[in-house]
Design a protein around this motif. Structure first.
Motif, PDB file in Angstrom:
ATOM      1  N   VAL A 290      -3.560  16.293 -14.745  1.00  7.63           N
ATOM      2  CA  VAL A 290      -2.721  14.930 -14.973  1.00  7.63           C
ATOM      3  C   VAL A 290      -2.746  14.605 -16.490  1.00  7.63           C
ATOM      4  O   VAL A 290      -3.766  14.660 -16.920  1.00  7.63           O
ATOM      5  N   THR A 291      -1.621  14.699 -17.071  1.00  2.00           N
ATOM      6  CA  THR A 291      -1.574  14.503 -18.635  1.00  2.00           C
ATOM      7  C   THR A 291      -1.390  12.879 -19.032  1.00  2.00           C
ATOM      8  O   THR A 291      -1.679  12.527 -20.008  1.00  2.00           O
ATOM      9  N   VAL A 292      -0.756  12.083 -18.001  1.00  2.00           N
ATOM     10  CA  VAL A 292      -0.661  10.776 -18.213  1.00  2.00           C
ATOM     11  C   VAL A 292      -1.051   9.898 -16.813  1.00  2.00           C
ATOM     12  O   VAL A 292      -0.196   9.616 -16.072  1.00  2.00           O
ATOM     13  N   PRO A 293      -2.574   9.779 -16.685  1.00  2.00           N
ATOM     14  CA  PRO A 293      -2.794   8.855 -15.950  1.00  2.00           C
ATOM     15  C   PRO A 293      -2.558   7.599 -15.984  1.00  2.00           C
ATOM     16  O   PRO A 293      -2.927   7.009 -17.045  1.00  2.00           O
ATOM     17  N   ILE A 294      -1.899   6.577 -15.198  1.00  3.25           N
ATOM     18  CA  ILE A 294      -1.306   5.366 -15.292  1.00  3.25           C
ATOM     19  C   ILE A 294      -2.191   4.418 -14.441  1.00  3.25           C
ATOM     20  O   ILE A 294      -1.957   4.583 -13.159  1.00  3.25           O
ATOM     21  N   MET A 295      -3.087   3.575 -14.809  1.00  2.00           N
ATOM     22  CA  MET A 295      -3.960   2.914 -14.169  1.00  2.00           C
ATOM     23  C   MET A 295      -2.807   1.671 -13.640  1.00  2.00           C
ATOM     24  O   MET A 295      -1.992   1.227 -14.612  1.00  2.00           O
ATOM     25  N   ALA A 296      -3.016   1.113 -12.679  1.00  2.00           N
ATOM     26  CA  ALA A 296      -2.356   0.080 -12.063  1.00  2.00           C
ATOM     27  C   ALA A 296      -3.378  -0.909 -11.404  1.00  2.00           C
ATOM     28  O   ALA A 296      -3.867  -0.653 -10.228  1.00  2.00           O
ATOM     29  N   LEU A 297      -3.642  -1.937 -12.059  1.00  2.00           N
ATOM     30  CA  LEU A 297      -4.631  -3.008 -11.668  1.00  2.00           C
ATOM     31  C   LEU A 297      -4.119  -3.754 -10.631  1.00  2.00           C
ATOM     32  O   LEU A 297      -3.005  -4.446 -10.756  1.00  2.00           O
ATOM     33  N   THR A 298      -5.076  -4.350  -9.633  1.00  2.00           N
ATOM     34  CA  THR A 298      -4.433  -5.268  -8.667  1.00  2.00           C
ATOM     35  C   THR A 298      -5.405  -6.351  -8.933  1.00  2.00           C
ATOM     36  O   THR A 298      -6.696  -6.040  -9.356  1.00  2.00           O
ATOM     37  N   PRO A 299      -5.071  -7.537  -8.799  1.00  2.00           N
ATOM     38  CA  PRO A 299      -5.823  -8.821  -8.581  1.00  2.00           C
ATOM     39  C   PRO A 299      -7.272  -8.605  -7.990  1.00  2.00           C
ATOM     40  O   PRO A 299      -7.261  -8.237  -6.923  1.00  2.00           O
ATOM     41  N   THR A 300      -8.408  -9.173  -8.571  1.00  2.00           N
ATOM     42  CA  THR A 300      -9.891  -9.342  -8.119  1.00  2.00           C
ATOM     43  C   THR A 300     -10.056 -10.866  -8.419  1.00  2.00           C
ATOM     44  O   THR A 300      -9.412 -11.360  -9.345  1.00  2.00           O
ATOM     45  N   PRO A 301     -11.046 -11.292  -7.269  1.00  2.00           N
ATOM     46  CA  PRO A 301     -11.667 -12.770  -7.617  1.00  2.00           C
ATOM     47  C   PRO A 301     -11.935 -12.979  -9.030  1.00  2.00           C
ATOM     48  O   PRO A 301     -11.741 -13.802  -9.617  1.00  2.00           O
ATOM     49  N   GLU A 302     -12.434 -11.859  -9.848  1.00  2.00           N
ATOM     50  CA  GLU A 302     -13.013 -12.012 -11.079  1.00  2.00           C
ATOM     51  C   GLU A 302     -11.902 -12.214 -12.001  1.00  2.00           C
ATOM     52  O   GLU A 302     -12.031 -13.213 -12.925  1.00  2.00           O
ATOM     53  N   LEU A 303     -10.770 -11.571 -11.888  1.00  2.00           N
ATOM     54  CA  LEU A 303      -9.575 -11.662 -12.788  1.00  2.00           C
ATOM     55  C   LEU A 303      -8.986 -13.043 -12.463  1.00  2.00           C
ATOM     56  O   LEU A 303      -8.579 -13.748 -13.629  1.00  2.00           O
TER      57      LEU A 303
END
Length: 321
Positions: A290-303
């Motif tokens: 993979v040349t462009v790994p795209i993180m997709a964050l989901t909400p967490t209690p900490e955030l």
């Protein structure tokens, strides 16, 4: 990184884009489902943070007319010369048909036709004729971009993967593990040099594994029950492990569907843990091609508790700097 971030108004994203670039992130990518459209957040990023490359993953090929899609892409390419990549794809019957009142028919033919039309239109050439599933009469961009954007095609199974390799500048993968990447890329061996491989990676950045797996189970059941993704995972060899979930879902037993997913599958498809652990999991995708790994964050209690300061701190921790 996938943008925009939940809980942060678009008008407040300037420091977020700066934090991404400062942390070493190279790209900001959007999606189009039922939140922000794919182009407005990137337009803001183009103006606020010139260090970031920009991309859509994906803009559906059904929900805009070919000419409007070309105009929108050309405008963003003009706003961010050389920094924008246009990712297109078929999307799904729900997004296209149920939510946008457009008939979802012949997705392969539509995707191929829009891809070919865009290659012509974004080069500033006259588009006139049949493009498989549709016809365009004498369309030419009034403002063709000086640097046409690279066009990437979302693909899951062999036919679309081979189309991406033959005619697009890259492919966009989704909902697969690092170990699955090689299977997908086996179908793109005929791609030209410089072929991009982008992959959205769903991430629950918390060390509370039980919480992360609960979120992951909800994500997996919402996506892998869609026929195209179900067929994709059958092709990847997961029919046996996913059949109990599919049967429960089809019978209306939502709790049973969630319970039918083993932890090992959730851990394969959902990145979770500390920032260091998440970075290591993302690196595995890069190592697989993979040349462009795209993180997709989901909400967490900490955030949710920490708000924007917690998000900015997490971005720094996830970055390479």
């Amino acid at each position: 990184m996938t943008v925009p971030f939940g809980g942060v108004p678009l008008a407040d994203h300037a420091p977020v884009f700066t934090a991404l670039a400062d942390a070493g992130f190279t790209d900001a990518w959007t999606a189009e489902v039922a939140g922000s459209d794919g182009f407005t957040p990137l337009t803001l990023a183009a103006a606020w943070e010139p260090r970031l490359r920009l991309g859509t993953a994906i803009a559906p090929v059904f929900t805009r007319g070919p000419g409007l899609l070309a105009m929108t892409a050309a405008a963003l390419a003009e706003a961010a010369p050389g920094r924008f990549q246009l990712g297109i794809g078929a999307s799904s019957p729900v997004v296209v048909g149920d939510w946008n009142a457009v008939e979802f028919t012949k997705p392969f033919e539509r995707s191929r036709g829009v891809l070919r039309f865009l290659r012509t239109a974004l080069a500033g050439e006259l588009a006139d004729g049949e493009f498989g599933a549709f016809r365009v009469r004498r369309f030419r961009l009034e403002r063709p971009p000086a640097v046409p954007p690279r066009v990437l095609l979302a693909a899951l199974r062999p036919g679309m993967l081979r189309l991406a390799a033959a005619e697009a500048d890259g492919v966009i993968l989704n909902w697969l593990s690092a170990g699955d990447v090689a299977t997908a890329l086996d179908e793109t061996k005929e791609a030209r040099p410089g072929f991009e491989v982008a992959t959205r990676i769903f991430m629950v950045p918390t060390e509370d594994a039980a919480y992360a797996r609960a979120v992951g189970r909800r994500l997996i059941t919402s996506y892998l029950t869609v026929p195209a993704y179900a067929a994709f995972h059958r092709w990847l060899g997961r029919e046996e492990v996913l059949t109990p979930m599919w049967r429960a879902w089809e019978s209306g037993d939502r709790k049973g569907a969630l319970a039918a997913l083993p932890d090992s599958l959730v851990d394969d498809l959902i990145v979770h843990g500390s920032p260091d652990e998440c970075r290591a999991r993302v690196q595995a995708y890069a190592d697989a091609g993979v040349t462009v790994p795209i993180m997709a964050l989901t909400p967490t209690p900490e955030l949710e508790r920490g708000g924007l300061p917690a998000l900015l701190e997490l971005i720094t921790a996830l970055g390479r700097n």
